[in-house]
Scaffold this active site. Structure first.
Site, PDB file in Angstrom:
ATOM      1  N   SER A 139      -4.986   5.243   5.507  1.00  0.00           N
ATOM      2  CA  SER A 139      -3.894   4.365   5.895  1.00  0.00           C
ATOM      3  C   SER A 139      -3.881   4.234   7.406  1.00  0.00           C
ATOM      4  CB  SER A 139      -2.567   4.956   5.417  1.00  0.00           C
ATOM      5  OG  SER A 139      -1.485   4.380   6.105  1.00  0.00           O
ATOM      6  N   ASP A 169       0.815  -1.216   0.000  1.00  0.00           N
ATOM      7  CA  ASP A 169       0.000   0.000   0.000  1.00  0.00           C
ATOM      8  C   ASP A 169       0.848   1.265   0.000  1.00  0.00           C
ATOM      9  OD1 ASP A 169      -2.062  -1.825   0.230  1.00  0.00           O
ATOM     10  OD2 ASP A 169      -3.208  -0.572   1.594  1.00  0.00           O
ATOM     11  N   CYS A 205       1.088  -8.090   5.345  1.00  0.00           N
ATOM     12  CA  CYS A 205       0.735  -6.689   5.115  1.00  0.00           C
ATOM     13  C   CYS A 205      -0.752  -6.467   4.856  1.00  0.00           C
ATOM     14  CB  CYS A 205       1.628  -6.103   4.033  1.00  0.00           C
ATOM     15  SG  CYS A 205       3.307  -5.835   4.667  1.00  0.00           S
ATOM     16  N   ASP A 206      -1.071  -5.232   4.468  1.00  0.00           N
ATOM     17  CA  ASP A 206      -2.395  -4.649   4.658  1.00  0.00           C
ATOM     18  C   ASP A 206      -3.582  -5.485   4.198  1.00  0.00           C
ATOM     19  OD1 ASP A 206      -0.571  -2.666   5.272  1.00  0.00           O
ATOM     20  OD2 ASP A 206      -1.868  -1.069   4.589  1.00  0.00           O
TER      21      ASP A 206
END
EC number: 4.2.1.9
Length: 612
Positions: free
Chosen positions: A517, A81, A122-123
């Site tokens: 974010s 991201d 991760c995201d």
């Protein structure tokens, strides 16, 4: 007694061809009848949180086979991201979550795997795999790649800890020299691992502990530390035991939907609120609950947010605290322990590693345990050496952080705030709700009113902020950036970072039907639902309209009377719910397909296929 799923492809005369193909992968006669465990890896050289995972799938695979299973590894995609941020690449981030979930389903069901270990970090990777695990409902253990060490540098005679967001903010601040920006950039992300603050990746990996689907320390043990290796080895052993419990003993407590029940989702959300996790977690928790057919909604999140205090503040909410500091204070087990003592946890639920969460806390909460393994695990410290190699250092803290009054993790009698770290706001501007990370909002602006500064895209908002069109007191409105309208629900980290760099971080608010974010802080309100593209009120806001935000009372209102709103809605219905200005945005067939089925954020931005 449920039969092993893999028997479909390994038993019977009619499966001679399939067995021939299995043999070509290395299986032998003695392997047919063992549980086939999918090792779902997500290694890629594009993402620092995944760059070190290449050999870890086989590390788990060897442990699975030593424990009596057959391991078969495959990979999913993984989008970074941070690298995709600030350009059209961000359109692909959230849609990749559904692709990851689908790809896991495709591989596991096509090959009739019996169980799986999900190696995420991760995201969108952890959420995608979590959705798949609840969709498939086969024994599953999560083990993530682990957090990055915080960057550390001496600047102007002072030692400071840094992360990715510091580099973004510094780059847009004209008062910071090119030389200092270069130092920050080179120091902000020193090692492999997920970015070092309580951003989306680390938030989600922490939540897997609360859901009961990962081992103690999964969310906070550094990627570089040798102690993390044991989590991978234990995941391999544990998944075989879970598979045998379910298929050979008919023990449904080995299944994700039994472990990650509604009570476990309440635990995860209570943790999220207590630690001030990323607002993206709300999106992903709702989506995972949907996959598990669990009745968990924004109303549940709102209810919990009014009860659970903020017990920890981590970057970006507190710039000098990172995941390595949370770990030193006992990690997620310590926060869960404090919630349990405050009567805010469902402790009688099963986990993949203990009969109940309460029994696990007795062993792994450093405030109450004398378990040497726990005390050793949470002493794991950063090595301070830039590296992309997992398990490459064995540094130890000299002492643990057990201060529950003023430490990194507080008890319920000494919270950072009695109000939790996340809040759901509702009102005529967001009838189905929106989300704010209150842990990152300065107390002086918990109530805020100001005129709307309207932008039809993130790109135009960035230009407006950098060209000083936004002034103190404004409420920046960024619309048509929701799941359908974007499409893809972009993160707004650049607009919020640039507001900070312009000195407006405590002087403006930002509202969007997009998302933020995990690195965002300030009065940043996202997930406005319904989104503009679905006829949400955010699409009716006009320049200069007054907007009132009241976080303590959980309201958000557009100061326009109902008659005027009705007239605007009628006019907008005639025009169509599209941005007023044409955007330079390449919406590909893949993105159009996502947009065609995407729901608003209050439903987790899952796909609505018209069926279940």
């Amino acid at each position: 007694m449920p039969a092993y799923r893999s028997r479909t492809t390994t038993h019977g005369r009619n499966m001679a061809g399939a067995r021939g193909l299995w043999r070509a992968t290395g299986m032998k006669d003695s392997d047919f009848g063992k549980p086939i465990i999918a090792v779902v890896n997500s290694f890629t050289q594009f993402v620092p949180g995944h760059v070190h995972l290449k050999d870890l799938g086989q590390l788990v695979a060897r442990e699975i086979e030593a424990a009596g299973g057959v391991a078969k590894e495959f990979n999913t995609i993984a989008v970074d991201d941070g690298i995709a941020m600030g350009h059209d690449g961000m359109l692909y981030s959230l849609p990749s979550r559904e692709l990851i979930a689908d790809s896991v389903e495709y591989m596991v069901n096509a090959h009739c795997a019996d169980a799986m270990v999900c190696i995420s970090n991760c995201d969108k990777i952890t959420p995608g795999m979590l959705m798949a695990s609840l969709r498939l409902n086969i024994p599953t253990v999560f083990v993530s790649g682990g957090p990055m060490e915080a960057g550390k540098v001496i600047m102007h005679g002072k030692k400071v800890a840094l992360d990715l967001v510091d580099a973004m903010v510094a780059a847009a601040d004209d008062k910071i020299s090119d030389e200092d920006v270069a130092v920050i950039e080179r120091s902000a992300c020193p090692t492999c691992g997920s970015c070092s603050g309580m951003f989306t990746a680390n938030s989600m990996n922490c939540l897997t502990e609360a859901l009961g689907l990962s081992l103690p320390g999964n969310g906070s043990t550094l990627a570089t530390h040798s102690d993390r290796k044991e989590l991978f080895l234990e995941a391999g052993r544990r998944v075989v035991a879970l598979a045998k419990r379910y298929y050979e003993q008919d023990d449904v407590t080995a299944l994700p939907r039994t472990i990650a029940s509604k009570g476990a989702f309440e635990n995860a959300m209570a943790l999220d609120i207590a630690m001030g996790g990323s607002t993206n977690t709300v999106l992903h928790i709702l989506a995972a609950a949907h996959e598990g057919e669990i009745d968990f909604t924004m109303d549940d999140i709102d209810r919990l947010s009014r009860r659970v205090p903020c017990l920890s503040k981590v970057a970006p909410a507190k710039a000098d605290v990172h995941m390595e500091d949370v770990h030193r204070a006992g990690g997620i087990m310590a926060i869960l322990g404090e919630l349990n003592r405050a009567g805010l946890l469902n402790a009688d639920l099963p986990t993949v590693h203990a009969p109940t969460l309460g029994e696990a806390l007795a062993q792994w909460d450093i405030a109450v345990t004398d378990n040497k393994a726990a005390l050793e695990l949470f002493s794991a410290a950063p090595g301070g050496v830039p590296t992309q190699v997992a398990f490459s250092q064995s540094a130890r803290w000299e002492e643990l952080d057990l201060d529950r009054e003023k430490g990194v993790i507080r008890d319920a009698q000494h919270p950072f705030s009695k109000d939790g770290g996340l809040a759901v706001l509702k009102g005529n501007l967001a009838l189905d709700g929106c989300i704010v990370k209150t842990a990152g909002v300065d107390e002086s602006i918990l109530k805020f009113s100001g005129p709307a500064k309207v932008f039809e895209s993130q790109d135009s908002a960035v230009k407006g902020i950098l060209s000083n069109q936004v002034v103190a007191g404004d409420v920046v409105v960024i619309r048509y950036e929701g799941p359908k309208g974007g499409p893809g629900m972009q993160e707004m980290l650049y607009p919020t970072s640039y507001l900070k760099s312009k000195g407006l971080g405590k002087a403006c608010a930002l509202i969007t039907d997009g998302r933020f974010s995990g690195g965002t802080s300030g009065l940043s309100i996202g997930h406005a639902s319904p989104e503009a593209a679905n006829g949400g009120t955010i699409g009716l806001v006009r320049e200069g309209d007054m907007i009132d935000i009241d976080i303590p009372n959980r309201t958000i209102s557009l100061r326009v009377d109902e008659a005027e709103l009705a007239a605007r809605r009628e006019a907008q219905n005639a025009k169509g719910w599209f941005p007023a200005e044409k955007r330079k945005r390449n919406v590909t067939t893949a993105l159009k397909a996502y947009a065609a089925f995407a729901t608003s954020a209050d439903r987790g931005a899952v796909r609505d296929l018209g069926g279940k």
